[in-house]
Write an enzyme that holds these catalytic residues in place. Structure first.
Site, PDB file in Angstrom:
ATOM      1  N   ARG A  30       7.508  51.375  29.923  1.00  0.00           N
ATOM      2  CA  ARG A  30       7.931  52.776  29.882  1.00  0.00           C
ATOM      3  C   ARG A  30       9.164  52.992  29.012  1.00  0.00           C
ATOM      4  NH1 ARG A  30       9.735  52.961  36.110  1.00  0.00           N
ATOM      5  NH2 ARG A  30       8.981  55.109  36.051  1.00  0.00           N
ATOM      6  N   ARG A  75      12.783  56.346  58.260  1.00  0.00           N
ATOM      7  CA  ARG A  75      13.222  55.130  58.935  1.00  0.00           C
ATOM      8  C   ARG A  75      12.094  54.118  59.104  1.00  0.00           C
ATOM      9  NH1 ARG A  75      15.986  56.875  64.242  1.00  0.00           N
ATOM     10  NH2 ARG A  75      16.922  54.802  64.046  1.00  0.00           N
ATOM     11  N   GLY A  76      11.137  54.157  58.184  1.00  0.00           N
ATOM     12  CA  GLY A  76      10.044  53.196  58.218  1.00  0.00           C
ATOM     13  C   GLY A  76       9.224  53.311  59.482  1.00  0.00           C
ATOM     14  N   GLY A  97       3.024  58.480  39.659  1.00  0.00           N
ATOM     15  CA  GLY A  97       4.275  59.148  39.309  1.00  0.00           C
ATOM     16  C   GLY A  97       4.711  59.935  40.527  1.00  0.00           C
ATOM     17  N   ASP A 146       5.728  59.601  48.623  1.00  0.00           N
ATOM     18  CA  ASP A 146       5.375  60.847  47.931  1.00  0.00           C
ATOM     19  C   ASP A 146       4.479  61.708  48.815  1.00  0.00           C
ATOM     20  OD1 ASP A 146       6.711  59.704  45.758  1.00  0.00           O
ATOM     21  OD2 ASP A 146       4.847  58.865  44.955  1.00  0.00           O
TER      22      ASP A 146
END
Length: 386
Positions: free
Chosen positions: A121, A239-240, A47, A307
C-alpha cells in the site's frame, strides 16, 4: 489548504452515513498455513471504512463511501464490489498516477502469533488523500461521518485531512471515529499513535478497544480511557470476550451546530437493564455507563468484526434505539462476520436482529451463534441458547 467552505451543510441530506478512508483488494488464503506455503488465494475487498459502509447499506441504510483508488483493474474491482452492496461510490476519486493498495493475509486470527499480513500500500492512491483533493460537499452530506485511525497513519496529508474533518464547525455532521490502532502503520512515519488520542477527543462518537488503548497510549481500563477521552458524547470501549462498555452523556458545549438528526447522546438517561447500567462513579461527568456482555460465537475467522460492530452500533443509533440495544446490535453484526471467512457478509434481517437484541439477560447470555445463524429467522425461544 482550502478545506471545506464555511457553512457547509447537509440539511437536505438523503444519506445516513458517509464513510471516508482507504479500501484495498485483499487476497484470502485457500488453506491455513504460512504465506510461503499457501498455494493460492481468493480475491476479496477489505477496508475499515468501506466495510462499515457495506454493512450499513446491506442493513438497509443509505451509505456512501468516499475514497481514492488507482485507475487500474483493482480499483475497478473495489468500486464495483462496494457499489454492489448498495453503497454510493459516486464521490470516489481515481488516481492515474498511483496504484490501488492490495494485501495478502493468512487464515489465523490477527492477534495470533502465527498471523501474517503482507501489505502493498506504500504510495497508494488512498495515501494521497489530502485536504486539497477531497470532495467536502459529499463528505459532509450525511447524518454521520465515520472515520478511522487507519487513514491518519497512511501519510502526513491523510493526517491533515482527518484533522480538518474533525475540526469543530457549523453544520458538521456527527463524527464517528474508530481508533483502529495498527502498530505497523505507525513505524517510521511522520507522526505516532498519540495523534489518535487527539482525533478521538475531537469526535462525537468513539470506538476503541481496551487492548489498543493500552498499546497505543499506555492507558489501562475503561474508566481510565474515559478520563483520557472526556469530550466525546458517546465512548464505546470494546473489551473482547468481556463485551463492551459505553459511556454516554451530553458533553459541555456543542461539538457542532448540526448533527443531521443522528443522536450522539443516549436515547434515555434512565437505567435500561440488560447488562449493568449505572451512574458513572468517579467520572464527575454525569455519564451513564452501560455494560453489555459479548455473545458466544463459533468463530470461523476473526477478521472484520470490529468494523461490523461499529456498523451495528451506528445502525441502531440511526434508529434511535436505547444504548443497550445499540451495543447488542453491534455484537450481532460482529457475530455475522465472525462466522464467515471474509470481512463482509449479509447481516441478519432487521426483525431477526431486533428479536435477538430484545432477549432477556439470561437468554442473551445463553445465546450461541455459529455459521449460518443469520439465515435462521426464528422466534427467540427457537434460537439456539446452549
Amino acid at each position: 489548504m482550502p478545506g471545506p467552505a464555511a457553512g457547509t451543510a447537509h440539511a437536505a441530506t438523503t444519506t445516513d452515513v458517509v464513510c471516508l478512508g482507504e479500501s484495498m483488494v485483499t487476497f484470502l488464503p485457500s488453506q491455513p498455513g504460512r504465506l510461503a506455503d499457501v498455494p493460492s488465494f481468493g480475491r476479496g475487498i477489505g477496508g475499515a471504512e468501506s466495510n462499515v459502509a457495506c454493512a450499513l447499506a446491506a442493513a438497509g441504510h443509505r451509505a456512501a463511501w468516499v475514497g481514492r483508488v488507482g485507475a487500474d483493474g483493482f480499483g475497478d474491482h473495489l468500486v464495483e464490489t462496494i457499489a454492489g452492496y448498495g453503497v454510493d461510490t459516486s464521490a470516489v476519486r481515481r488516481d492515474p498516477g498511483r496504484p490501488t493498495g492490495i494485501y495478502f493475509r493468512t487464515a489465523t486470527d490477527r492477534g495470533a502469533g502465527a498471523h501474517e499480513v503482507a501489505y502493498y500500500r506504500a504510495g497508494s492512491a488512498a495515501s494521497a488523500m489530502s485536504p486539497d483533493n477531497v470532495p467536502y460537499g459529499e463528505v459532509f452530506a450525511g447524518r454521520i461521518l465515520h472515520l478511522s485511525g487507519i487513514t491518519a497513519a497512511l501519510s502526513g496529508d491523510c493526517l491533515a485531512l482527518l484533522r480538518e474533518l474533525t475540526a469543530e464547525r457549523p453544520g458538521r455532521p456527527l463524527v464517528s471515529f474508530d481508533v483502529n490502532h495498527r502498530p505497523h502503520l505507525w513505524r517510521g512515519g511522520e507522526a505516532d499513535a498519540s495523534v489518535l488520542l487527539e482525533l478521538a477527543r475531537r469526535s462525537d462518537l468513539v470506538f476503541v478497544g481496551e487492548d489498543e488503548a493500552e498499546e497505543a497510549w499506555g492507558i489501562v481500563g475503561a474508566e481510565a480511557i474515559r478520563a483520557a477521552l472526556p469530550e466525546p458524547s458517546v465512548l464505546v470501549v470494546k473489551r473482547g470476550s468481556a463485551g463492551a462498555t459505553v459511556f454516554s452523556g451530553l458533553r459541555p458545549g456543542p461539538r457542532s451546530s448540526n448533527a443531521g438528526g443522528a443522536e450522539s447522546g443516549p436515547a434515555s438517561r434512565s437505567t435500561e437493564g440488560g447488562g449493568a447500567e449505572d451512574a458513572a462513579a468517579g467520572t464527575g461527568s454525569g455519564d451513564t455507563v452501560t455494560h453489555v456482555p459479548a455473545l458466544h460465537v463459533d468463530v470461523v475467522a476473526a477478521v472484520g468484526a470490529g468494523d461490523a460492530f461499529a456498523a451495528g452500533f451506528l445502525s441502531a443509533t440511526l434508529r434511535g434505539l436505547p444504548v443497550r440495544d445499540r451495543v447488542r446490535h453491534g455484537h450481532l453484526m460482529a457475530a455475522a462476520v465472525l462466522t464467515v471467512p471474509g470481512d463482509l457478509t449479509e447481516p441478519p434481517a432487521r426483525d431477526h436482529a431486533d428479536r435477538l437484541a430484545a432477549l432477556d439477560d439470561g437468554a442473551w447470555g445463553r445465546l450461541r451463534l455459529g455459521p449460518g445463524w443469520t439465515a435462521a429467522d426464528r422466534a427467540p425461544e427457537e434460537v439456539r441458547t446452549s
